[in-house]
Design a protein around this motif. Sequence first.
Motif, PDB file in Angstrom:
ATOM      1  N   PRO A  50       2.367   4.736   8.862  1.00  0.00           N
ATOM      2  CA  PRO A  50       3.461   5.627   8.443  1.00  0.00           C
ATOM      3  C   PRO A  50       3.888   5.493   6.984  1.00  0.00           C
ATOM      4  O   PRO A  50       4.004   6.513   6.289  1.00  0.00           O
ATOM      5  CB  PRO A  50       4.593   5.265   9.408  1.00  0.00           C
ATOM      6  N   PRO A  51       4.119   4.271   6.456  1.00  0.00           N
ATOM      7  CA  PRO A  51       4.514   4.212   5.036  1.00  0.00           C
ATOM      8  C   PRO A  51       3.417   4.678   4.088  1.00  0.00           C
ATOM      9  O   PRO A  51       3.705   5.251   3.037  1.00  0.00           O
ATOM     10  CB  PRO A  51       4.845   2.730   4.818  1.00  0.00           C
ATOM     11  N   VAL A  52       2.139   4.460   4.467  1.00  0.00           N
ATOM     12  CA  VAL A  52       1.041   4.892   3.607  1.00  0.00           C
ATOM     13  C   VAL A  52       0.936   6.418   3.610  1.00  0.00           C
ATOM     14  O   VAL A  52       0.757   7.048   2.565  1.00  0.00           O
ATOM     15  CB  VAL A  52      -0.291   4.265   4.067  1.00  0.00           C
ATOM     16  N   VAL A  53       1.060   7.017   4.800  1.00  0.00           N
ATOM     17  CA  VAL A  53       1.029   8.474   4.895  1.00  0.00           C
ATOM     18  C   VAL A  53       2.211   9.077   4.147  1.00  0.00           C
ATOM     19  O   VAL A  53       2.083  10.096   3.454  1.00  0.00           O
ATOM     20  CB  VAL A  53       1.038   8.913   6.376  1.00  0.00           C
ATOM     21  N   ALA A  54       3.380   8.457   4.278  1.00  0.00           N
ATOM     22  CA  ALA A  54       4.553   8.937   3.551  1.00  0.00           C
ATOM     23  C   ALA A  54       4.331   8.871   2.045  1.00  0.00           C
ATOM     24  O   ALA A  54       4.773   9.751   1.294  1.00  0.00           O
ATOM     25  CB  ALA A  54       5.784   8.124   3.944  1.00  0.00           C
ATOM     26  N   ALA A  55       3.619   7.834   1.591  1.00  0.00           N
ATOM     27  CA  ALA A  55       3.363   7.689   0.150  1.00  0.00           C
ATOM     28  C   ALA A  55       2.478   8.806  -0.390  1.00  0.00           C
ATOM     29  O   ALA A  55       2.532   9.112  -1.584  1.00  0.00           O
ATOM     30  CB  ALA A  55       2.715   6.329  -0.121  1.00  0.00           C
ATOM     31  N   LEU A  56       1.674   9.425   0.473  1.00  0.00           N
ATOM     32  CA  LEU A  56       0.847  10.547   0.033  1.00  0.00           C
ATOM     33  C   LEU A  56       1.694  11.736  -0.406  1.00  0.00           C
ATOM     34  O   LEU A  56       1.243  12.578  -1.179  1.00  0.00           O
ATOM     35  CB  LEU A  56      -0.101  10.973   1.153  1.00  0.00           C
ATOM     36  N   THR A  94       7.580   8.293  -5.362  1.00  0.00           N
ATOM     37  CA  THR A  94       8.304   7.017  -5.436  1.00  0.00           C
ATOM     38  C   THR A  94       7.623   5.959  -4.584  1.00  0.00           C
ATOM     39  O   THR A  94       7.390   4.825  -5.031  1.00  0.00           O
ATOM     40  CB  THR A  94       9.760   7.204  -4.974  1.00  0.00           C
ATOM     41  N   LEU A  95       7.310   6.318  -3.336  1.00  0.00           N
ATOM     42  CA  LEU A  95       6.598   5.375  -2.475  1.00  0.00           C
ATOM     43  C   LEU A  95       5.192   5.108  -2.986  1.00  0.00           C
ATOM     44  O   LEU A  95       4.695   3.981  -2.911  1.00  0.00           O
ATOM     45  CB  LEU A  95       6.535   5.927  -1.046  1.00  0.00           C
ATOM     46  N   ALA A  96       4.551   6.133  -3.514  1.00  0.00           N
ATOM     47  CA  ALA A  96       3.187   5.971  -4.013  1.00  0.00           C
ATOM     48  C   ALA A  96       3.119   4.946  -5.140  1.00  0.00           C
ATOM     49  O   ALA A  96       2.157   4.166  -5.230  1.00  0.00           O
ATOM     50  CB  ALA A  96       2.644   7.316  -4.489  1.00  0.00           C
ATOM     51  N   SER A  97       4.126   4.922  -5.994  1.00  0.00           N
ATOM     52  CA  SER A  97       4.131   3.978  -7.120  1.00  0.00           C
ATOM     53  C   SER A  97       4.268   2.530  -6.654  1.00  0.00           C
ATOM     54  O   SER A  97       3.950   1.604  -7.403  1.00  0.00           O
ATOM     55  CB  SER A  97       5.282   4.319  -8.076  1.00  0.00           C
TER      56      SER A  97
END
Length: 236
Positions: free
Chosen positions: A155-161, A165-168
Amino acid sequence: MGAVRIDMLRLHETWMEVIFPRQLNPGHVLGKWKPETGGQKMGYYLWALLGALPVLIGYPLLLVGFGTRYYAGKLDSAATRLGIVGAILLSVVVWGGLSVVARFQLSFEGFLAVLAASGVATVAAAAAVFFSKIGGRFTSILLAYPSAMTALFLPPVVAALYSPTLASIIFPNSEELAIFILDSVLAVGGINEILRERFALEGVYYALMWFGLAVPLGWGLGVLVTFANLIRPKDD
């Protein structure tokens, strides 16, 4: 830590007693047997060294198995009360609520991130509950534990896509982890070079990477829990 030291000492003394007498329970009169000749000393300390390695490595893994078994039992009890449909509905309610909040509090990209994460979490959690209910140790190890780890990792990885902000935060750390794994675990047989030539760690490949980590880690946890069950069976 004192209890851990006692356990490890008793495990090692049990190992020593396989060949040498009076190691685990030396007795008050004779005491612990000690080597006297050069040949006895060489065999005694070589056997002690061989036993120290599995104790130092195996005992912490066994503790992980006990801890995982405890929390897996709690989750399994909750899943039994809810059922598969109940678990799905609970996930939909929780993640759906987060999605609604994200729709009004975050940007549209943030909303998409939470929505995508909710879908992945719901599917993976439902799969974990479903496979755990099928029964059988092999099914639990092969399918239930990897599904549970996927529900945790993806979930956090998919959200980062969908969220810069999460991607960084997630993607640079994922790259560092990928480099470490490629240069250590996957360096055998040139597997790391093959992966570097065929794949570029970007976009959806971050999710595939974490899925690829979730599956063997799930298998490993399942094996450790099985080991813990064999050492200390559950009360029937």
